[in-house]
Design a protein around this motif. Structure first.
Motif, PDB file in Angstrom:
ATOM      1  N   UNK A 152      11.790 -23.436  56.498  1.00 40.42           N
ATOM      2  CA  UNK A 152      10.334 -23.430  56.337  1.00 40.42           C
ATOM      3  C   UNK A 152       9.701 -22.525  57.399  1.00 40.42           C
ATOM      4  N   UNK A 153      10.158 -22.644  58.634  1.00 39.75           N
ATOM      5  CA  UNK A 153       9.628 -21.803  59.718  1.00 39.75           C
ATOM      6  C   UNK A 153       9.956 -20.336  59.471  1.00 39.75           C
ATOM      7  N   UNK A 157       7.198 -17.439  59.109  1.00 40.96           N
ATOM      8  CA  UNK A 157       7.225 -16.252  59.969  1.00 40.96           C
ATOM      9  C   UNK A 157       7.300 -14.987  59.137  1.00 40.96           C
ATOM     10  N   UNK A 158       8.055 -15.038  58.063  1.00 36.65           N
ATOM     11  CA  UNK A 158       8.182 -13.889  57.169  1.00 36.65           C
ATOM     12  C   UNK A 158       6.833 -13.576  56.514  1.00 36.65           C
ATOM     13  N   UNK A 159       6.103 -14.596  56.103  1.00 33.40           N
ATOM     14  CA  UNK A 159       4.782 -14.399  55.480  1.00 33.40           C
ATOM     15  C   UNK A 159       3.795 -13.826  56.498  1.00 33.40           C
ATOM     16  N   UNK A 161       4.484 -12.105  59.245  1.00 30.50           N
ATOM     17  CA  UNK A 161       4.900 -10.739  59.553  1.00 30.50           C
ATOM     18  C   UNK A 161       4.567  -9.793  58.401  1.00 30.50           C
ATOM     19  N   UNK A 162       4.783 -10.270  57.169  1.00 30.11           N
ATOM     20  CA  UNK A 162       4.476  -9.463  55.995  1.00 30.11           C
ATOM     21  C   UNK A 162       3.004  -9.142  55.904  1.00 30.11           C
ATOM     22  N   UNK A 163       2.143 -10.129  56.157  1.00 30.79           N
ATOM     23  CA  UNK A 163       0.700  -9.888  56.080  1.00 30.79           C
ATOM     24  C   UNK A 163       0.213  -9.029  57.251  1.00 30.79           C
ATOM     25  N   UNK A 164       0.856  -9.143  58.403  1.00 35.52           N
ATOM     26  CA  UNK A 164       0.473  -8.323  59.555  1.00 35.52           C
ATOM     27  C   UNK A 164       0.853  -6.862  59.345  1.00 35.52           C
ATOM     28  N   UNK A 165       1.907  -6.611  58.610  1.00 34.74           N
ATOM     29  CA  UNK A 165       2.357  -5.243  58.376  1.00 34.74           C
ATOM     30  C   UNK A 165       1.618  -4.561  57.255  1.00 34.74           C
ATOM     31  N   UNK A 166       0.919  -5.333  56.399  1.00 32.56           N
ATOM     32  CA  UNK A 166       0.213  -4.714  55.278  1.00 32.56           C
ATOM     33  C   UNK A 166      -1.261  -4.611  55.522  1.00 32.56           C
TER      34      UNK A 166
END
Length: 166
Positions: A152-153, A157-159, A161-166
């Motif tokens: 879950x963590x 974290x993936x979500x 990081x994904x939103x920060x990169x887009x």
């Protein structure tokens, strides 16, 4: 003790211990009884023979084996290629690329690979033998909860990081 005998003894002991933990392994191992799987590792300049009986004996071979007999399979490859052998669909590609040479009865190598892939070891049961059922059940329950929390963590974290990169 020299390194090669120590290595073969360690592999033999570990392999037989793992096989003994799965009650369904013995009948599958009996299908290989009397057969030999020889593995030549070019990068290590070593040859090992797996001799099958009611157990697996691992022997270091000093000399290159001759032509494969009826109950033998000789595999010549590099150490880095061994993990690829689990995927049987890759065998043709590996042979064509020269990364794998097979002489003799390919069915022996396939049967041994199938035996290892079909192992079904109940780790909770093995722990219960050494402790008791309650402790084993609780520990595996905690481990499952910890795994779920880590997954879950990781997704969170993936979500982020994904939103920060887009």
């Amino acid at each position: 003790m020299p390194a090669v005998p120590l290595l073969t003894a360690t592999i033999e002991t570990a392999l037989n211990k793992v096989l003994s933990l799965d009650p369904d392994a013995a009948p599958k191992l009996s299908q290989l009884q009397g057969k030999r799987l020889i593995v030549e590792l070019d990068d290590l300049q070593q040859r090992f023979a797996l001799v099958f009986s009611t157990r697996v004996d691992v022997l270091a071979l000093a000399d290159a084996p001759g032509p494969a007999g009826d109950d033998e399979c000789i595999i010549k490859t590099r150490l880095s290629v061994l993990p690829s052998l689990r995927d049987t669909s890759q065998l043709t590609r590996l042979i064509k690329s020269g990364e794998l040479e097979v002489n003799g009865e390919l069915a022996i190598a396939q049967a041994f690979s199938g035996l290892l892939q079909s192992l079904n070891i109940d780790l909770e049961e093995q722990l219960a033998i050494r402790t008791n059922d309650v402790i084993a059940h609780e520990l595996f329950g905690l481990a499952a909860k910890a795994q779920a929390q880590l997954q879950k963590a990781g997704r969170k974290a993936e979500a982020i990081l994904g939103s920060a990169l887009t």
